[in-house]
Write a protein that holds these residues in place. Structure first.
Motif, PDB file in Angstrom:
ATOM      1  N   GLN A  53       0.817  -1.212   0.000  1.00  0.00           N
ATOM      2  CA  GLN A  53       0.000   0.000   0.000  1.00  0.00           C
ATOM      3  C   GLN A  53       0.854   1.267   0.000  1.00  0.00           C
ATOM      4  OE1 GLN A  53      -2.993  -0.257   3.045  1.00  0.00           O
ATOM      5  NE2 GLN A  53      -4.155  -1.768   1.898  1.00  0.00           N
ATOM      6  N   SER A 109       0.234   3.340  -6.276  1.00  0.00           N
ATOM      7  CA  SER A 109       0.067   4.667  -6.867  1.00  0.00           C
ATOM      8  C   SER A 109      -1.242   5.289  -6.394  1.00  0.00           C
ATOM      9  CB  SER A 109       0.059   4.550  -8.397  1.00  0.00           C
ATOM     10  OG  SER A 109      -0.334   5.780  -8.964  1.00  0.00           O
ATOM     11  N   TRP A 110      -1.206   6.562  -6.060  1.00  0.00           N
ATOM     12  CA  TRP A 110      -2.424   7.259  -5.645  1.00  0.00           C
ATOM     13  C   TRP A 110      -3.219   7.762  -6.855  1.00  0.00           C
ATOM     14  CZ3 TRP A 110      -1.147  10.831  -0.906  1.00  0.00           C
ATOM     15  CH2 TRP A 110      -0.541  10.042   0.087  1.00  0.00           C
ATOM     16  N   ASN A 124       2.006  12.870  -5.783  1.00  0.00           N
ATOM     17  CA  ASN A 124       1.863  13.550  -4.490  1.00  0.00           C
ATOM     18  C   ASN A 124       3.190  14.097  -3.970  1.00  0.00           C
ATOM     19  OD1 ASN A 124       3.142  11.204  -3.858  1.00  0.00           O
ATOM     20  ND2 ASN A 124       1.864  10.691  -2.107  1.00  0.00           N
ATOM     21  N   GLY A 173      -8.192  14.527  -0.736  1.00  0.00           N
ATOM     22  CA  GLY A 173      -7.644  14.145   0.569  1.00  0.00           C
ATOM     23  C   GLY A 173      -7.898  15.167   1.639  1.00  0.00           C
ATOM     24  N   HIS A 217      -6.946   7.896  -5.857  1.00  0.00           N
ATOM     25  CA  HIS A 217      -7.358   7.629  -4.469  1.00  0.00           C
ATOM     26  C   HIS A 217      -7.572   8.954  -3.742  1.00  0.00           C
ATOM     27  CE1 HIS A 217      -6.763   3.277  -4.453  1.00  0.00           C
ATOM     28  NE2 HIS A 217      -5.745   3.501  -5.262  1.00  0.00           N
ATOM     29  N   ASN A 246      -8.279   6.657   1.899  1.00  0.00           N
ATOM     30  CA  ASN A 246      -7.281   5.614   2.111  1.00  0.00           C
ATOM     31  C   ASN A 246      -7.723   4.299   1.461  1.00  0.00           C
ATOM     32  OD1 ASN A 246      -8.914   4.091   3.947  1.00  0.00           O
ATOM     33  ND2 ASN A 246      -8.498   5.670   5.479  1.00  0.00           N
ATOM     34  N   SER A 296       1.970  14.334   0.639  1.00  0.00           N
ATOM     35  CA  SER A 296       2.413  12.968   0.956  1.00  0.00           C
ATOM     36  C   SER A 296       2.104  12.580   2.398  1.00  0.00           C
ATOM     37  CB  SER A 296       3.912  12.838   0.692  1.00  0.00           C
ATOM     38  OG  SER A 296       4.633  13.806   1.441  1.00  0.00           O
TER      39      SER A 296
END
Length: 863
Positions: free
Chosen positions: A527, A531-532, A536, A574, A663, A666, A723
């Motif tokens: 995880q 990749s998000w 980031n 986020g 994403h 989470n 990040s």
């Protein structure tokens, strides 16, 4: 005191004496104690005479004097004393095997002690709140985006006041609304969580106060601090009546500290940081759609519940008429002391944890450790019983019955487990408690005066003693004395089926724990590397509180030489998002929405896979342009983005482009539909600065914070690196991973020392045969095969069976708690097999080393 005047002794020591002492002894003992008391009063004084009387009474608390114990006609106590002596002799005569058994059980019991403390916190959650059965929380039944009903902790603001006005008898109400504010005291300027509550909050919830009193909340100019908040602002200083200022909605509100709460206990699942009178909340009861995080009532009369049921129809209609995001179909009351049983079933619940799957997992693996230790002990007890064959044969020849032998072995076993429990208590206190405290934001401590702890220890020792000793006791007591003296008994033979099963189960459990630990470690790495969906790195995000801050600091940041690009947003991935209601088949469906500047997609490096980006020179893009993600296209089955409009209640949007899924939350959660809308700096509040790769991020952050403080001294700098947004998630994820690593290590130690003990005993039994073979020229390879082949076959079968079971359990668990997790493949399987194989061969190798160094002549001579 007048001369010759007698003083009556205190009555309660004699009541205690009559309670536990045998009737035939009470009269005589009581008379002697009274005479002695009178004499001591005259010679030693009253106080000392009383103390000596207490001592005399407690000194009678001995087996021969206690009611119900016929010491003369029962051999029970004598037998137990003898069994205790036999246990001590057995430990002395078998130091190695006894040490292995005690250490193994102690290690497992120490884990159980920590789990017991952990479970106590969960089970006794919030039990410091008095009259919890009289406190009730309002819950509502609503529908989520998929149309499924869920229980919601949030309630409309108006319900509390409306229902309170209907009550004539003893009744209290409080709302609880979580928010935040900039708090300033001297040079300290911090954005802090605050809780808006009604005046009766501290009358309903019995939080202990160290300073001030409950009336503090009756004045809007006073606040109540938690112990943690008071320490943060005032250190060791006295906080009461000290001034602070809150900045709420841009307005400076001076307040004083009216009370300070004591440090919350460990089992707190409902607490606060700064309590503020709700009259300062600018949104409370401003309209029928305004929501509070929780509404609590306190009442003694149960008929009030019926009145609540009859009132809720009007409330449902009033709230739904506001056209809310989630329609509510009804309200209900749940008692505060019942919430802790299913707190995770209530969305947005402020009382209790979200999910206890981690606790269940920890208890499950702790139980496995205890079983591993028990199987360890059973195997060693079976094999080591070979040394007691003559004793068993002799006792049977002298008339000992099978039940007497069973009682003896079980008693010895329970005594051994009691020693292990005490050793486990020491291991827990010295080693495991500090380790667990480093995993959790808790402060585990062992309360040695806790009766519950000692009952738990005794029950655990008794349970472990019975579980681990039952089979060996029945097995060895079934031997025939004649067969023992003829030497034909097969005790401890590798041909024993039960012995093989126990050894196999033990290593199967060990493999499961190792497998789980490695899977969690791999999942953690997986995880972190996942990749998000955007870049980031080197991205600084600076939220602002108002337009003047936004414009001034945007201008300041744009002058930094290390900042290569700037974007702005009202909602950012986020951090913050809004929603728009997409109308599909006449039903509204809320969709996650981010309002961003035209260059946001490029700055975030979101991958545009179809269509085009926003154009800030086109008014139509501002008016009705959308960029959507892949999940949006799939969810709403958009066939052609140019021809399929997106319809809301008041507008038709055009899809300009499609970006790859990213994403925004989470990895617990799957990716859902999301859209971007074009916004301008008239509404944006966040600044996103892409920093040059060669720049020092920490230095840039520090420079920004210094400039911020110089420009806005009354507001804290809340800038962060993109990040960092999942740091809490990774921290939470590391807890079960660390615990499994610890448990895997302990299970390997337990199984290894168990196998070491077994092989040692087996080799000792075969040493004469091995010595003869060595004399006859047998090689170590040959000796290794004949001595270890049975173990290797058992362990191989165990691993073959344990592998698919472990795979299924761990994969199923990860599927339940993570939308994105590592696949259970060779990266998990091979290290698990390698690790346990290494442990097995290392253990066997140590024993073979002893065999290799042994001298056949001495072994044959000794035998």
């Amino acid at each position: 005191m007048k001369e010759n005047e007698l003083i009556d002794p205190p009555e309660w020591p004699f009541k205690l004496l009559r309670f536990f002492c045998k009737e035939e002894l009470v009269e005589q003992v009581e008379g002697d104690m009274m005479e002695t008391f009178d004499y001591r009063v005259e010679t030693l004084g009253l106080s000392k005479a009383k103390w000596l009387l207490y001592r005399d009474v407690f000194s009678m608390l001995r087996p021969f004097a206690i009611k119900g114990i016929n010491f003369k006609n029962s051999n029970n106590i004598t037998m137990l004393i003898n069994y205790f002596k036999l246990t001590i002799r057995g430990i002395k005569s078998n130091k190695v095997t006894s040490a292995i058994s005690i250490f193994g059980l102690a290690l497992a019991i120490s884990c159980c002690i920590v789990l017991f403390l952990f479970a106590q916190i969960i089970i006794n959650a919030n039990d410091f709140i008095e009259d919890a059965d009289q406190i009730h929380m309002v819950t509502s039944k609503a529908k989520n985006q998929s149309g499924d009903e869920f229980i919601w902790g949030k309630t409309p603001d108006f319900i509390g006041s409306d229902f309170e006005e209907q009550q004539d008898g003893p009744f209290m109400m409080t709302r609880y609304t979580k928010s935040s504010a900039v708090v300033r005291h001297g040079d300290i300027v911090i954005e802090e969580p605050i809780e808006y509550v009604s005046e009766d909050f501290l009358n309903i919830f019995s939080f202990e106060l160290t300073d001030g009193d409950k009336s503090a909340l009756e004045k809007p100019t006073q606040i109540v601090l938690s112990h943690k908040a008071a320490t943060k602002f005032f250190g060791e200083g006295y906080p009461l009546n000290k001034e602070l200022s809150l900045i709420i909605n841009g307005e400076n509100v001076p307040v004083t500290v009216g009370a300070v709460a004591a440090k919350f206990p460990n089992n707190t699942y409902f607490d606060f940081n700064i309590l503020v009178n709700e009259k300062l909340n600018p949104t409370t009861e401003s309209n029928a759609g305004s929501m509070t995080n929780a509404t609590f009532f306190k009442f003694k009369n149960p008929s009030i519940k019926d009145q609540f049921e009859s009132s809720q129809k009007n409330w449902v209609a009033m709230y739904n008429a506001t056209d809310p995001k989630y329609k509510i179909s009804g309200f209900s009351l749940i008692a505060f002391d019942e919430i802790k049983n299913t707190p995770y079933n209530i969305a947005g619940n402020v009382v209790g944890r979200e999910n206890i799957s981690t606790l269940y997992g920890i208890i499950f693996f702790g139980g496995l450790l205890l079983f591993i230790a028990c199987f360890n002990y059973i195997n060693i007890a079976l094999v080591s019983a070979t040394k007691r064959l003559k004793e068993i044969g002799m006792r049977k020849s002298l008339g000992a019955t099978k039940s007497q032998l069973i009682n003896q072995f079980l008693s010895e076993n329970i005594f051994l487990c009691i020693f292990s429990a005490l050793a486990g208590l020491i291991i827990a206190q010295i080693a495991l408690i500090p380790i667990f405290n480093s995993f959790f934001p808790l402060d585990f401590t062992i309360d040695f005066t806790s009766l519950q702890l000692w009952i738990f220890l005794f029950v655990t020792a008794l349970f472990t003693g019975l579980i681990s000793g039952l089979y060996p006791a029945f097995y060895v007591s079934s031997f025939n004395a004649n067969e023992i003296f003829k030497g034909s008994e097969k005790l401890g033979s590798n041909k024993n089926v039960i012995f093989k099963i126990f050894l196999g189960i033990q290593f199967g459990f060990t493999f499961l724990i190792i497998f789980s630990g490695i899977a969690f470690i791999n999942n953690s790495h997986f995880q972190k590397e996942l990749s998000w969906g955007y870049d980031n790195s080197n991205l600084m995000v600076i939220p602002t509180s108002n337009k003047s801050q936004f414009l001034a600091f945007k201008d300041k940041v744009s002058q930094y030489p290390e900042v290569k690009n700037i974007a702005t947003a009202a909602g950012h991935v986020g951090n913050k998002a809004s929603s728009i209601d997409i109308v599909v088949n006449d039903e509204k469906s809320p969709v996650l929405t981010y309002d961003v500047s035209a260059n946001y997609i490029d700055l975030m490096e979101l991958e545009l896979i179809e269509g085009r980006n926003f154009d800030q020179n086109k008014a139509s893009d501002f008016d009705n342009g959308l960029i959507v993600n892949e999940s949006f296209i799939k969810k709403y089955m958009i066939a052609n983005i140019e021809n399929d409009p997106v319809i809301t209640a008041d507008k038709r949007y055009r899809i300009l482009g499609v970006v790859e899924d990213f994403h925004y939350d989470n990895f617990y959660f799957p990716i859902d539909a999301a859209v971007f809308r074009l916004s301008s700096d008239t509404t944006n509040t966040m600044i996103l600065a892409k920093i040059e790769g060669t720049a020092d991020l920490a230095e840039t952050r520090y420079k920004m914070s210094k400039d911020w403080v110089s420009l806005f001294p009354d507001y804290p700098f809340n800038g962060y690196l993109q990040s960092e947004i999942f740091d809490d998630y990774y921290r939470q994820m590391s807890i079960p991973t660390n615990i499994l690593i610890l448990f895997a290590t302990i299970s390997i130690i337990l199984s290894s020392i168990g196998l070491y003990g077994l092989v040692s005993l087996a080799l000792a039994k075969k040493m004469k045969e091995i010595s003869i073979r060595k004399v006859m020229g047998a090689t170590m390879k040959h000796i290794t095969i004949i001595t270890n082949k049975p173990y290797l076959i058992i362990l191989s079968v165990s691993l073959i069976l344990a592998l698919p079971v472990s795979h299924m359990l761990v994969d199923g668990y990860l599927d339940q708690v993570n939308a994105f997790h590592v696949p259970i493949d060779l990266r998990v399987i091979l290290p698990s097999i390698l690790l346990i194989t290494l442990a097995i061969f290392s253990t066997i190798g140590l024993n073979l080393l002893k065999v290799a160094k042994s001298r056949p002549a001495e072994n044959l001579k000794e035998r």
